[in-house]
Design an enzyme around this catalytic site. Sequence first.
Site, PDB file in Angstrom:
ATOM      1  N   TYR A  19     -12.825   9.925 -13.334  1.00  0.00           N
ATOM      2  CA  TYR A  19     -12.752   8.595 -12.712  1.00  0.00           C
ATOM      3  C   TYR A  19     -13.150   7.516 -13.705  1.00  0.00           C
ATOM      4  O   TYR A  19     -12.432   6.512 -13.883  1.00  0.00           O
ATOM      5  CB  TYR A  19     -13.655   8.548 -11.483  1.00  0.00           C
ATOM      6  CG  TYR A  19     -13.805   7.174 -10.884  1.00  0.00           C
ATOM      7  CD1 TYR A  19     -12.780   6.613 -10.131  1.00  0.00           C
ATOM      8  CD2 TYR A  19     -14.970   6.423 -11.081  1.00  0.00           C
ATOM      9  CE1 TYR A  19     -12.908   5.340  -9.585  1.00  0.00           C
ATOM     10  CE2 TYR A  19     -15.101   5.158 -10.538  1.00  0.00           C
ATOM     11  CZ  TYR A  19     -14.077   4.621  -9.791  1.00  0.00           C
ATOM     12  OH  TYR A  19     -14.209   3.356  -9.261  1.00  0.00           O
ATOM     13  N   ASP A  54       0.836  -1.199   0.000  1.00  0.00           N
ATOM     14  CA  ASP A  54       0.000   0.000   0.000  1.00  0.00           C
ATOM     15  C   ASP A  54       0.873   1.252   0.000  1.00  0.00           C
ATOM     16  O   ASP A  54       2.042   1.217   0.431  1.00  0.00           O
ATOM     17  CB  ASP A  54      -0.924   0.015   1.228  1.00  0.00           C
ATOM     18  CG  ASP A  54      -2.161   0.873   1.019  1.00  0.00           C
ATOM     19  OD1 ASP A  54      -3.232   0.294   0.754  1.00  0.00           O
ATOM     20  OD2 ASP A  54      -2.067   2.106   1.111  1.00  0.00           O
ATOM     21  N   SER A  97     -14.610  -0.661 -13.056  1.00  0.00           N
ATOM     22  CA  SER A  97     -15.799  -0.042 -12.467  1.00  0.00           C
ATOM     23  C   SER A  97     -16.960  -0.110 -13.440  1.00  0.00           C
ATOM     24  O   SER A  97     -16.785   0.097 -14.651  1.00  0.00           O
ATOM     25  CB  SER A  97     -15.523   1.427 -12.117  1.00  0.00           C
ATOM     26  OG  SER A  97     -16.708   2.059 -11.655  1.00  0.00           O
ATOM     27  N   LYS A 155     -10.948   4.390 -15.297  1.00  0.00           N
ATOM     28  CA  LYS A 155     -11.325   2.988 -15.146  1.00  0.00           C
ATOM     29  C   LYS A 155     -11.557   2.317 -16.496  1.00  0.00           C
ATOM     30  O   LYS A 155     -11.313   1.113 -16.651  1.00  0.00           O
ATOM     31  CB  LYS A 155     -12.569   2.870 -14.258  1.00  0.00           C
ATOM     32  CG  LYS A 155     -12.290   3.108 -12.779  1.00  0.00           C
ATOM     33  CD  LYS A 155     -11.323   2.076 -12.199  1.00  0.00           C
ATOM     34  CE  LYS A 155     -11.197   2.185 -10.684  1.00  0.00           C
ATOM     35  NZ  LYS A 155     -10.288   1.163 -10.116  1.00  0.00           N
ATOM     36  N   ASP A 167       4.980   3.595  -3.584  1.00  0.00           N
ATOM     37  CA  ASP A 167       4.362   4.441  -4.603  1.00  0.00           C
ATOM     38  C   ASP A 167       4.344   3.698  -5.931  1.00  0.00           C
ATOM     39  O   ASP A 167       5.327   3.685  -6.666  1.00  0.00           O
ATOM     40  CB  ASP A 167       5.133   5.760  -4.735  1.00  0.00           C
ATOM     41  CG  ASP A 167       4.526   6.699  -5.755  1.00  0.00           C
ATOM     42  OD1 ASP A 167       3.462   6.360  -6.327  1.00  0.00           O
ATOM     43  OD2 ASP A 167       5.097   7.781  -5.983  1.00  0.00           O
ATOM     44  N   THR A 203     -19.387   0.775   2.167  1.00  0.00           N
ATOM     45  CA  THR A 203     -18.344   1.207   3.083  1.00  0.00           C
ATOM     46  C   THR A 203     -18.855   2.358   3.933  1.00  0.00           C
ATOM     47  O   THR A 203     -19.852   3.013   3.587  1.00  0.00           O
ATOM     48  CB  THR A 203     -17.090   1.673   2.329  1.00  0.00           C
ATOM     49  OG1 THR A 203     -17.401   2.877   1.599  1.00  0.00           O
ATOM     50  CG2 THR A 203     -16.606   0.609   1.353  1.00  0.00           C
TER      51      THR A 203
END
Length: 230
Positions: free
Chosen positions: A148, A34, A135, A152, A56, A183
Amino acid sequence: MAGRVIAITGAFGVLGQAVAKAAAAQGDRLALIDYAPDAPAGLPGGPDVMVQGGVDLTDPVHAGAAMDAVVERFGGIDALLNIAGGFKWETVQDGSIESWPQMYRLNVLTATNASRSAIPHLKRSAAGRIVNVGSSAALKAALGMGSYAASKAGVHALTQALAEELKGDGVTVNAVLPSILDTAINRADMPNADFSTWVQPSDLAAVMLFLASEAATAVTGALVPVTGRV
Protein backbone atom coordinates in the site's frame (compact mmCIF):
# COMPACT_ATOMS: atom_id res chain seq x y z
CA MET A 1 -16.02 29.57 -7.19
CA ALA A 2 -19.63 28.46 -7.66
CA GLY A 3 -20.42 26.56 -10.82
CA ARG A 4 -17.02 24.92 -11.35
CA VAL A 5 -17.18 21.43 -12.85
CA ILE A 6 -15.53 18.89 -10.55
CA ALA A 7 -15.02 15.24 -11.47
CA ILE A 8 -14.64 13.01 -8.41
CA THR A 9 -13.41 9.43 -8.75
CA GLY A 10 -14.13 6.98 -5.95
CA ALA A 11 -17.17 9.14 -5.28
CA PHE A 12 -19.24 6.38 -3.69
CA GLY A 13 -16.81 5.79 -0.80
CA VAL A 14 -16.75 7.58 2.54
CA LEU A 15 -14.29 10.28 1.49
CA GLY A 16 -15.83 10.63 -1.96
CA GLN A 17 -19.25 11.21 -0.46
CA ALA A 18 -17.86 13.81 1.96
CA VAL A 19 -16.17 15.69 -0.87
CA ALA A 20 -19.27 15.49 -3.06
CA LYS A 21 -21.52 16.90 -0.34
CA ALA A 22 -19.11 19.74 0.45
CA ALA A 23 -18.66 20.59 -3.24
CA ALA A 24 -22.42 20.57 -3.84
CA ALA A 25 -22.90 22.87 -0.86
CA GLN A 26 -20.60 25.47 -2.43
CA GLY A 27 -22.45 25.35 -5.75
CA ASP A 28 -20.17 23.20 -7.89
CA ARG A 29 -21.38 20.97 -10.69
CA LEU A 30 -20.36 17.39 -10.03
CA ALA A 31 -19.48 14.23 -11.92
CA LEU A 32 -19.50 11.36 -9.42
CA ILE A 33 -17.52 8.41 -10.79
CA ASP A 34 -16.99 5.02 -9.17
CA TYR A 35 -16.22 1.39 -9.92
CA ALA A 36 -19.26 0.23 -7.94
CA PRO A 37 -22.31 -0.11 -10.18
CA ASP A 38 -24.84 1.41 -7.78
CA ALA A 39 -24.60 4.73 -6.00
CA PRO A 40 -25.23 4.80 -2.24
CA ALA A 41 -28.12 6.72 -0.78
CA GLY A 42 -27.40 10.24 0.30
CA LEU A 43 -25.28 11.45 -2.61
CA PRO A 44 -26.08 14.93 -3.93
CA GLY A 45 -28.56 14.96 -6.78
CA GLY A 46 -30.28 17.29 -9.20
CA PRO A 47 -29.45 18.75 -12.61
CA ASP A 48 -25.95 19.79 -11.55
CA VAL A 49 -24.92 16.24 -10.64
CA MET A 50 -24.17 13.32 -12.94
CA VAL A 51 -23.49 9.84 -11.56
CA GLN A 52 -21.37 7.26 -13.37
CA GLY A 53 -21.17 3.82 -11.77
CA GLY A 54 -19.38 0.76 -13.08
CA VAL A 55 -16.35 2.70 -14.36
CA ASP A 56 -13.07 0.74 -14.30
CA LEU A 57 -10.40 3.43 -14.13
CA THR A 58 -7.62 0.86 -14.44
CA ASP A 59 -8.75 0.71 -18.07
CA PRO A 60 -7.73 3.82 -20.05
CA VAL A 61 -10.67 3.38 -22.40
CA HIS A 62 -13.16 3.44 -19.51
CA ALA A 63 -11.39 6.47 -18.03
CA GLY A 64 -11.52 8.33 -21.32
CA ALA A 65 -15.19 7.57 -21.84
CA ALA A 66 -16.00 8.77 -18.32
CA MET A 67 -14.25 12.13 -18.82
CA ASP A 68 -15.78 12.59 -22.26
CA ALA A 69 -19.21 12.05 -20.70
CA VAL A 70 -18.52 14.79 -18.15
CA VAL A 71 -17.58 17.23 -20.91
CA GLU A 72 -20.63 16.29 -22.95
CA ARG A 73 -22.86 16.98 -19.94
CA PHE A 74 -21.26 20.14 -18.54
CA GLY A 75 -19.11 21.52 -21.34
CA GLY A 76 -15.75 21.06 -19.65
CA ILE A 77 -13.85 20.01 -16.54
CA ASP A 78 -12.31 22.44 -14.06
CA ALA A 79 -11.01 20.03 -11.44
CA LEU A 80 -10.31 16.32 -11.09
CA LEU A 81 -10.22 14.80 -7.62
CA ASN A 82 -8.62 11.35 -7.72
CA ILE A 83 -10.03 9.56 -4.69
CA ALA A 84 -10.44 6.09 -6.23
CA GLY A 85 -8.04 3.58 -4.70
CA GLY A 86 -7.61 0.58 -2.47
CA PHE A 87 -5.96 -0.62 0.72
CA LYS A 88 -4.49 -3.91 1.87
CA TRP A 89 -2.74 -4.78 5.12
CA GLU A 90 -0.30 -7.67 5.01
CA THR A 91 3.35 -8.32 5.74
CA VAL A 92 5.81 -8.69 2.91
CA GLN A 93 6.89 -12.13 4.06
CA ASP A 94 3.46 -13.67 4.49
CA GLY A 95 1.43 -11.64 2.02
CA SER A 96 0.67 -12.34 -1.62
CA ILE A 97 3.05 -11.00 -4.24
CA GLU A 98 -0.07 -10.21 -6.29
CA SER A 99 -0.90 -7.47 -3.79
CA TRP A 100 1.88 -5.34 -5.24
CA PRO A 101 0.54 -5.01 -8.81
CA GLN A 102 -3.00 -4.87 -7.39
CA MET A 103 -2.19 -1.86 -5.19
CA TYR A 104 -0.37 -0.23 -8.10
CA ARG A 105 -3.40 -0.64 -10.36
CA LEU A 106 -5.88 0.62 -7.79
CA ASN A 107 -3.89 3.60 -6.53
CA VAL A 108 -1.45 4.70 -9.22
CA LEU A 109 -3.03 3.55 -12.46
CA THR A 110 -6.53 4.84 -11.66
CA ALA A 111 -5.15 8.31 -10.94
CA THR A 112 -2.93 8.18 -14.02
CA ASN A 113 -5.68 7.12 -16.41
CA ALA A 114 -8.18 9.62 -15.04
CA SER A 115 -5.61 12.43 -15.18
CA ARG A 116 -4.47 11.63 -18.73
CA SER A 117 -8.08 11.66 -19.90
CA ALA A 118 -8.94 14.89 -18.09
CA ILE A 119 -5.81 16.91 -18.93
CA PRO A 120 -6.92 18.18 -22.38
CA HIS A 121 -10.12 19.49 -20.80
CA LEU A 122 -8.37 20.92 -17.72
CA LYS A 123 -6.05 22.90 -19.97
CA ARG A 124 -9.10 24.70 -21.37
CA SER A 125 -10.27 25.71 -17.89
CA ALA A 126 -9.38 29.10 -16.49
CA ALA A 127 -8.11 27.31 -13.38
CA GLY A 128 -7.53 23.62 -14.02
CA ARG A 129 -6.83 21.49 -10.97
CA ILE A 130 -5.88 17.90 -10.14
CA VAL A 131 -5.94 16.77 -6.51
CA ASN A 132 -4.69 13.28 -5.68
CA VAL A 133 -4.97 11.28 -2.46
CA GLY A 134 -1.60 10.06 -1.25
CA SER A 135 -0.87 8.84 2.25
CA SER A 136 1.26 9.74 5.23
CA ALA A 137 2.06 6.00 5.36
CA ALA A 138 4.07 6.43 2.17
CA LEU A 139 6.47 8.74 4.03
CA LYS A 140 7.17 6.14 6.71
CA ALA A 141 5.54 2.78 6.18
CA ALA A 142 4.30 0.92 9.24
CA LEU A 143 4.03 -2.84 9.74
CA GLY A 144 1.87 -4.44 7.06
CA MET A 145 1.88 -1.35 4.84
CA GLY A 146 4.46 -2.46 2.26
CA SER A 147 2.45 -2.76 -0.94
CA TYR A 148 0.00 0.00 0.00
CA ALA A 149 2.69 2.49 1.01
CA ALA A 150 4.74 1.73 -2.09
CA SER A 151 1.74 2.41 -4.32
CA LYS A 152 0.96 5.66 -2.54
CA ALA A 153 4.57 6.73 -2.93
CA GLY A 154 3.89 6.26 -6.63
CA VAL A 155 0.93 8.63 -6.33
CA HIS A 156 3.23 11.21 -4.73
CA ALA A 157 5.72 10.88 -7.61
CA LEU A 158 2.91 11.08 -10.16
CA THR A 159 1.69 14.28 -8.50
CA GLN A 160 5.07 15.95 -8.66
CA ALA A 161 5.75 14.82 -12.23
CA LEU A 162 2.38 16.08 -13.46
CA ALA A 163 2.85 19.38 -11.63
CA GLU A 164 6.07 19.97 -13.55
CA GLU A 165 4.49 18.83 -16.80
CA LEU A 166 1.47 21.13 -16.51
CA LYS A 167 2.80 24.19 -14.72
CA GLY A 168 3.01 26.10 -17.98
CA ASP A 169 -0.60 25.32 -18.82
CA GLY A 170 -2.28 26.88 -15.79
CA VAL A 171 -3.12 23.46 -14.33
CA THR A 172 -1.99 22.77 -10.77
CA VAL A 173 -1.46 19.26 -9.40
CA ASN A 174 -1.30 18.56 -5.67
CA ALA A 175 -1.90 15.69 -3.25
CA VAL A 176 -3.23 15.37 0.25
CA LEU A 177 -1.53 12.91 2.60
CA PRO A 178 -4.03 11.75 5.23
CA SER A 179 -3.27 9.56 8.21
CA ILE A 180 -6.20 7.52 9.56
CA LEU A 181 -9.67 8.58 8.45
CA ASP A 182 -12.45 8.32 11.01
CA THR A 183 -14.68 5.77 9.31
CA ALA A 184 -16.86 2.93 10.57
CA ILE A 185 -14.55 0.35 9.00
CA ASN A 186 -11.44 1.82 10.61
CA ARG A 187 -13.18 1.97 14.00
CA ALA A 188 -14.14 -1.70 13.69
CA ASP A 189 -10.59 -2.65 12.70
CA MET A 190 -8.98 -0.63 15.52
CA PRO A 191 -11.54 -0.60 18.35
CA ASN A 192 -9.03 0.40 21.04
CA ALA A 193 -7.68 3.46 19.20
CA ASP A 194 -8.32 7.05 20.21
CA PHE A 195 -10.77 8.03 17.48
CA SER A 196 -10.62 11.70 18.47
CA THR A 197 -7.12 11.95 16.97
CA TRP A 198 -8.18 10.71 13.55
CA VAL A 199 -8.99 12.83 10.50
CA GLN A 200 -12.64 13.54 9.81
CA PRO A 201 -13.57 12.95 6.14
CA SER A 202 -15.19 16.39 6.06
CA ASP A 203 -11.94 18.03 7.18
CA LEU A 204 -9.94 16.26 4.47
CA ALA A 205 -12.64 17.24 1.95
CA ALA A 206 -12.18 20.90 2.90
CA VAL A 207 -8.45 20.76 2.16
CA MET A 208 -9.04 19.00 -1.16
CA LEU A 209 -11.63 21.53 -2.25
CA PHE A 210 -9.31 24.40 -1.39
CA LEU A 211 -6.61 22.86 -3.60
CA ALA A 212 -9.25 22.43 -6.32
CA SER A 213 -10.32 26.06 -6.09
CA GLU A 214 -9.25 29.12 -8.01
CA ALA A 215 -7.75 30.46 -4.78
CA ALA A 216 -5.01 27.80 -4.83
CA THR A 217 -3.39 29.05 -8.02
CA ALA A 218 0.03 29.47 -6.35
CA VAL A 219 0.18 25.90 -5.04
CA THR A 220 1.39 23.08 -7.26
CA GLY A 221 3.48 19.96 -6.72
CA ALA A 222 2.65 20.04 -3.01
CA LEU A 223 2.21 16.95 -0.85
CA VAL A 224 0.02 18.29 1.94
CA PRO A 225 -0.09 16.34 5.22
CA VAL A 226 -3.60 16.09 6.70
CA THR A 227 -2.89 13.96 9.74
CA GLY A 228 -5.10 15.22 12.53
CA ARG A 229 -3.38 14.40 15.83
CA VAL A 230 -2.17 10.91 14.93
